[in-house]
Design a protein around this motif. Structure first.
Motif, PDB file in Angstrom:
ATOM      1  N   ARG A 107      -9.278 -11.582  -9.227  1.00  0.00           N
ATOM      2  CA  ARG A 107      -9.535 -12.142 -10.589  1.00  0.00           C
ATOM      3  C   ARG A 107     -11.055 -11.571 -11.121  1.00  0.00           C
ATOM      4  NH1 ARG A 107      -8.270 -13.510 -15.276  1.00  0.00           N
ATOM      5  NH2 ARG A 107      -9.762 -14.851 -16.477  1.00  0.00           N
ATOM      6  N   ILE A 108     -10.667 -10.464 -12.243  1.00  0.00           N
ATOM      7  CA  ILE A 108     -12.097  -9.983 -12.688  1.00  0.00           C
ATOM      8  C   ILE A 108     -12.813 -10.876 -13.168  1.00  0.00           C
ATOM      9  CG2 ILE A 108     -12.758  -8.387 -14.441  1.00  0.00           C
ATOM     10  CD1 ILE A 108     -11.426  -6.876 -12.341  1.00  0.00           C
ATOM     11  N   GLU A 137      -6.181  -9.440 -12.041  1.00  0.00           N
ATOM     12  CA  GLU A 137      -5.998 -10.186 -13.154  1.00  0.00           C
ATOM     13  C   GLU A 137      -7.107 -10.328 -14.038  1.00  0.00           C
ATOM     14  OE1 GLU A 137      -4.575 -13.946 -11.774  1.00  0.00           O
ATOM     15  OE2 GLU A 137      -2.624 -13.477 -11.888  1.00  0.00           O
ATOM     16  N   GLY A 138      -6.995 -10.228 -15.428  1.00  0.00           N
ATOM     17  CA  GLY A 138      -8.102 -10.723 -16.241  1.00  0.00           C
ATOM     18  C   GLY A 138      -9.319  -9.580 -16.760  1.00  0.00           C
ATOM     19  N   PHE A 165      -1.890  -2.523  -9.641  1.00  0.00           N
ATOM     20  CA  PHE A 165      -1.139  -3.456 -10.900  1.00  0.00           C
ATOM     21  C   PHE A 165      -2.228  -4.331 -11.519  1.00  0.00           C
ATOM     22  CE2 PHE A 165       1.718  -6.447 -13.077  1.00  0.00           C
ATOM     23  CZ  PHE A 165       2.634  -5.656 -13.443  1.00  0.00           C
ATOM     24  N   LEU A 166      -2.805  -3.855 -12.702  1.00  0.00           N
ATOM     25  CA  LEU A 166      -3.841  -4.795 -13.315  1.00  0.00           C
ATOM     26  C   LEU A 166      -3.295  -5.530 -14.698  1.00  0.00           C
ATOM     27  CD1 LEU A 166      -5.271  -2.396 -11.659  1.00  0.00           C
ATOM     28  CD2 LEU A 166      -7.248  -3.155 -12.960  1.00  0.00           C
ATOM     29  N   VAL A 167      -3.566  -6.769 -14.585  1.00  0.00           N
ATOM     30  CA  VAL A 167      -3.032  -7.519 -15.796  1.00  0.00           C
ATOM     31  C   VAL A 167      -4.183  -7.790 -16.635  1.00  0.00           C
ATOM     32  CG1 VAL A 167      -1.406  -9.473 -16.798  1.00  0.00           C
ATOM     33  CG2 VAL A 167      -1.040  -8.508 -14.669  1.00  0.00           C
ATOM     34  N   TRP A 175      -2.042  -2.267 -16.871  1.00  0.00           N
ATOM     35  CA  TRP A 175      -2.832  -0.915 -16.419  1.00  0.00           C
ATOM     36  C   TRP A 175      -2.703  -0.630 -14.899  1.00  0.00           C
ATOM     37  CZ3 TRP A 175      -8.677  -1.544 -15.756  1.00  0.00           C
ATOM     38  CH2 TRP A 175      -9.332  -0.048 -15.669  1.00  0.00           C
ATOM     39  N   MET A 176      -1.882   0.474 -14.844  1.00  0.00           N
ATOM     40  CA  MET A 176      -1.428   0.871 -13.474  1.00  0.00           C
ATOM     41  C   MET A 176      -2.145   2.275 -13.138  1.00  0.00           C
ATOM     42  SD  MET A 176       2.561  -0.172 -13.040  1.00  0.00           S
ATOM     43  CE  MET A 176       3.129   0.620 -14.736  1.00  0.00           C
ATOM     44  N   ASN A 177      -2.346   2.213 -11.703  1.00  0.00           N
ATOM     45  CA  ASN A 177      -2.536   3.664 -11.201  1.00  0.00           C
ATOM     46  C   ASN A 177      -1.442   4.570 -10.907  1.00  0.00           C
ATOM     47  OD1 ASN A 177      -1.705   2.536  -8.880  1.00  0.00           O
ATOM     48  ND2 ASN A 177      -3.561   2.774  -7.650  1.00  0.00           N
ATOM     49  N   ARG A 178      -1.744   5.884 -10.531  1.00  0.00           N
ATOM     50  CA  ARG A 178      -0.642   6.729 -10.461  1.00  0.00           C
ATOM     51  C   ARG A 178       0.280   6.038  -9.446  1.00  0.00           C
ATOM     52  NH1 ARG A 178      -1.557  11.314 -13.443  1.00  0.00           N
ATOM     53  NH2 ARG A 178      -3.755  11.781 -14.023  1.00  0.00           N
ATOM     54  N   GLU A 179      -0.141   5.752  -8.386  1.00  0.00           N
ATOM     55  CA  GLU A 179       0.611   4.994  -7.292  1.00  0.00           C
ATOM     56  C   GLU A 179       1.675   4.086  -7.861  1.00  0.00           C
ATOM     57  OE1 GLU A 179      -3.027   7.082  -5.359  1.00  0.00           O
ATOM     58  OE2 GLU A 179      -2.545   5.742  -7.194  1.00  0.00           O
ATOM     59  N   ALA A 180       1.400   3.261  -8.459  1.00  0.00           N
ATOM     60  CA  ALA A 180       2.178   2.087  -9.263  1.00  0.00           C
ATOM     61  C   ALA A 180       3.138   2.924  -9.974  1.00  0.00           C
ATOM     62  CB  ALA A 180       1.258   1.226  -9.752  1.00  0.00           C
TER      63      ALA A 180
END
Length: 192
Positions: A107-108, A137-138, A165-167, A175-180
Protein backbone atom coordinates in the motif's frame (compact mmCIF):
# COMPACT_ATOMS: atom_id res chain seq x y z
CA UNK A 1 -67.43 19.26 36.51
CA UNK A 2 -66.17 22.78 35.72
CA UNK A 3 -68.54 25.48 34.50
CA UNK A 4 -68.51 26.10 30.71
CA UNK A 5 -66.73 29.51 30.91
CA UNK A 6 -63.85 27.99 32.92
CA UNK A 7 -63.56 25.01 30.52
CA UNK A 8 -63.57 27.39 27.54
CA UNK A 9 -60.95 29.58 29.24
CA UNK A 10 -58.75 26.50 29.95
CA UNK A 11 -58.96 25.40 26.31
CA UNK A 12 -58.06 28.89 25.07
CA UNK A 13 -55.10 29.09 27.48
CA UNK A 14 -53.94 25.67 26.22
CA UNK A 15 -54.18 26.81 22.59
CA UNK A 16 -52.37 30.06 23.43
CA UNK A 17 -49.43 28.25 25.03
CA UNK A 18 -49.31 25.67 22.25
CA UNK A 19 -48.90 28.47 19.69
CA UNK A 20 -46.09 30.20 21.56
CA UNK A 21 -42.51 30.15 20.25
CA UNK A 22 -40.47 27.41 21.86
CA UNK A 23 -43.40 25.00 22.16
CA UNK A 24 -42.07 21.44 22.01
CA UNK A 25 -44.58 18.89 20.75
CA UNK A 26 -44.96 15.59 22.60
CA UNK A 27 -43.64 13.73 19.56
CA UNK A 28 -40.73 14.83 17.40
CA UNK A 29 -41.68 16.55 14.16
CA UNK A 30 -39.74 14.95 11.32
CA UNK A 31 -38.10 16.47 8.26
CA UNK A 32 -39.53 14.04 5.69
CA UNK A 33 -42.41 11.58 5.56
CA UNK A 34 -42.58 9.13 2.68
CA UNK A 35 -46.04 7.65 2.42
CA UNK A 36 -48.01 5.44 0.04
CA UNK A 37 -44.97 3.21 -0.49
CA UNK A 38 -44.11 -0.48 -0.44
CA UNK A 39 -41.35 -0.27 2.18
CA UNK A 40 -39.09 -3.31 2.56
CA UNK A 41 -37.92 -3.08 6.18
CA UNK A 42 -35.35 -5.90 6.37
CA UNK A 43 -37.06 -6.86 9.65
CA UNK A 44 -38.09 -10.52 9.77
CA UNK A 45 -40.88 -9.72 12.25
CA UNK A 46 -42.40 -7.11 9.94
CA UNK A 47 -40.86 -7.19 6.47
CA UNK A 48 -43.23 -4.68 4.86
CA UNK A 49 -44.63 -1.24 5.76
CA UNK A 50 -46.26 1.64 3.90
CA UNK A 51 -44.57 4.75 5.28
CA UNK A 52 -41.30 6.10 6.71
CA UNK A 53 -40.45 9.18 8.79
CA UNK A 54 -36.97 10.76 8.62
CA UNK A 55 -35.35 13.26 11.01
CA UNK A 56 -31.81 14.58 10.56
CA UNK A 57 -30.92 11.96 7.91
CA UNK A 58 -32.08 9.10 10.16
CA UNK A 59 -35.10 6.86 9.83
CA UNK A 60 -37.01 7.43 13.07
CA UNK A 61 -40.25 5.60 12.30
CA UNK A 62 -41.54 2.94 9.91
CA UNK A 63 -45.17 1.94 9.88
CA UNK A 64 -48.63 1.93 8.42
CA UNK A 65 -49.98 4.55 6.04
CA UNK A 66 -52.72 5.58 8.49
CA UNK A 67 -50.09 6.68 11.08
CA UNK A 68 -47.74 8.56 8.74
CA UNK A 69 -49.31 12.02 8.97
CA UNK A 70 -49.07 11.93 12.78
CA UNK A 71 -45.30 12.41 12.42
CA UNK A 72 -45.54 15.42 10.13
CA UNK A 73 -45.48 19.04 11.17
CA UNK A 74 -45.88 22.30 9.25
CA UNK A 75 -42.30 22.16 7.92
CA UNK A 76 -42.27 18.44 7.11
CA UNK A 77 -41.84 17.53 3.45
CA UNK A 78 -44.39 14.82 2.66
CA UNK A 79 -43.57 12.62 -0.34
CA UNK A 80 -46.21 10.44 -1.94
CA UNK A 81 -44.33 7.45 -3.34
CA UNK A 82 -47.28 6.52 -5.55
CA UNK A 83 -47.14 2.88 -4.48
CA UNK A 84 -43.51 2.43 -5.52
CA UNK A 85 -41.00 0.33 -3.57
CA UNK A 86 -38.70 1.92 -0.99
CA UNK A 87 -35.55 0.01 -0.01
CA UNK A 88 -33.27 1.03 2.86
CA UNK A 89 -29.50 1.08 2.94
CA UNK A 90 -28.44 1.00 -0.67
CA UNK A 91 -25.53 3.44 -0.69
CA UNK A 92 -22.94 3.40 -3.44
CA UNK A 93 -19.92 4.68 -1.62
CA UNK A 94 -17.72 3.04 -4.25
CA UNK A 95 -15.58 1.49 -1.56
CA UNK A 96 -12.98 -1.09 -2.57
CA UNK A 97 -12.93 -3.66 0.22
CA UNK A 98 -9.52 -5.09 -0.61
CA UNK A 99 -7.76 -1.74 -0.57
CA UNK A 100 -5.07 -2.03 2.09
CA UNK A 101 -6.33 -5.36 3.36
CA UNK A 102 -3.79 -7.84 2.01
CA UNK A 103 -0.32 -8.10 3.60
CA UNK A 104 1.06 -9.43 0.31
CA UNK A 105 0.14 -6.19 -1.44
CA UNK A 106 2.11 -2.99 -0.95
CA UNK A 107 0.00 0.00 0.00
CA UNK A 108 1.72 3.18 -1.21
CA UNK A 109 2.08 5.71 1.61
CA UNK A 110 2.88 9.37 0.86
CA UNK A 111 3.96 8.56 -2.68
CA UNK A 112 4.02 12.16 -3.83
CA UNK A 113 6.73 11.68 -6.46
CA UNK A 114 7.78 8.99 -8.92
CA UNK A 115 11.04 8.57 -6.99
CA UNK A 116 9.12 7.92 -3.74
CA UNK A 117 6.85 5.35 -5.39
CA UNK A 118 9.89 3.65 -6.96
CA UNK A 119 11.63 3.52 -3.56
CA UNK A 120 8.63 1.88 -1.90
CA UNK A 121 8.21 -0.67 -4.71
CA UNK A 122 11.94 -1.55 -4.66
CA UNK A 123 12.02 -1.97 -0.85
CA UNK A 124 8.84 -4.06 -0.79
CA UNK A 125 10.16 -6.33 -3.59
CA UNK A 126 13.45 -6.80 -1.71
CA UNK A 127 11.66 -7.67 1.55
CA UNK A 128 9.31 -10.15 -0.15
CA UNK A 129 11.45 -12.39 -2.42
CA UNK A 130 8.89 -15.24 -2.13
CA UNK A 131 6.20 -13.33 -4.04
CA UNK A 132 5.84 -14.27 -7.71
CA UNK A 133 4.16 -10.93 -8.47
CA UNK A 134 4.69 -7.53 -6.92
CA UNK A 135 1.26 -6.06 -6.36
CA UNK A 136 0.84 -2.44 -5.32
CA UNK A 137 -2.19 -0.31 -4.45
CA UNK A 138 -2.72 3.38 -3.98
CA UNK A 139 -0.40 5.28 -6.28
CA UNK A 140 -1.71 8.76 -7.05
CA UNK A 141 -1.76 10.63 -10.35
CA UNK A 142 -0.44 13.75 -8.65
CA UNK A 143 3.00 12.09 -8.43
CA UNK A 144 3.35 12.65 -12.18
CA UNK A 145 3.84 16.24 -13.35
CA UNK A 146 1.79 18.06 -15.97
CA UNK A 147 -0.84 15.33 -16.36
CA UNK A 148 1.59 12.67 -17.58
CA UNK A 149 1.07 9.03 -16.70
CA UNK A 150 3.59 6.42 -15.58
CA UNK A 151 5.12 3.93 -17.98
CA UNK A 152 6.58 0.43 -17.83
CA UNK A 153 10.11 1.84 -18.02
CA UNK A 154 9.46 3.73 -14.75
CA UNK A 155 9.36 0.32 -13.02
CA UNK A 156 12.39 -1.20 -14.77
CA UNK A 157 14.83 -2.91 -12.39
CA UNK A 158 12.70 -2.47 -9.26
CA UNK A 159 11.28 -5.97 -8.79
CA UNK A 160 14.13 -8.39 -9.46
CA UNK A 161 12.62 -9.51 -12.77
CA UNK A 162 9.16 -10.22 -11.34
CA UNK A 163 5.97 -8.84 -12.85
CA UNK A 164 4.62 -5.71 -11.13
CA UNK A 165 0.97 -4.74 -11.16
CA UNK A 166 0.21 -1.33 -9.62
CA UNK A 167 -3.36 -0.12 -9.11
CA UNK A 168 -4.08 3.60 -8.77
CA UNK A 169 -5.72 4.85 -5.58
CA UNK A 170 -9.08 5.09 -7.40
CA UNK A 171 -8.80 1.59 -8.91
CA UNK A 172 -9.37 3.02 -12.38
CA UNK A 173 -5.82 2.83 -13.76
CA UNK A 174 -3.33 -0.05 -13.85
CA UNK A 175 0.41 0.49 -14.22
CA UNK A 176 2.54 -2.53 -15.14
CA UNK A 177 6.19 -3.24 -15.79
CA UNK A 178 7.45 -5.04 -18.92
CA UNK A 179 7.41 -8.41 -17.14
CA UNK A 180 3.71 -8.02 -16.29
CA UNK A 181 2.88 -6.90 -19.82
CA UNK A 182 4.61 -10.05 -21.10
CA UNK A 183 2.61 -12.25 -18.66
CA UNK A 184 -0.63 -10.74 -19.96
CA UNK A 185 0.46 -11.21 -23.57
CA UNK A 186 0.72 -7.47 -24.09
CA UNK A 187 4.46 -7.38 -24.77
CA UNK A 188 3.85 -6.43 -28.41
CA UNK A 189 2.28 -3.16 -27.30
CA UNK A 190 4.45 -0.10 -27.12
CA UNK A 191 5.55 -0.04 -23.46
CA UNK A 192 6.83 3.50 -23.12
Amino acid sequence: MLPKPICLFAVLVGIFFACQKGYVPSRPVVDVVVRNAHVYTVDAQRPWAQAVAIKDDRIVWVGDERDAEAHAGPTTKVIDAGGRMLLPGFIDSHFHVLLGGNPDVLRIENGNTLAEIQRQVREFAMKRPELKWIEVEGWNYSAFPRGTLPSAKDLAGLTGGRPAFLVAYDYHTIWMNREALREFGLHGLHAR
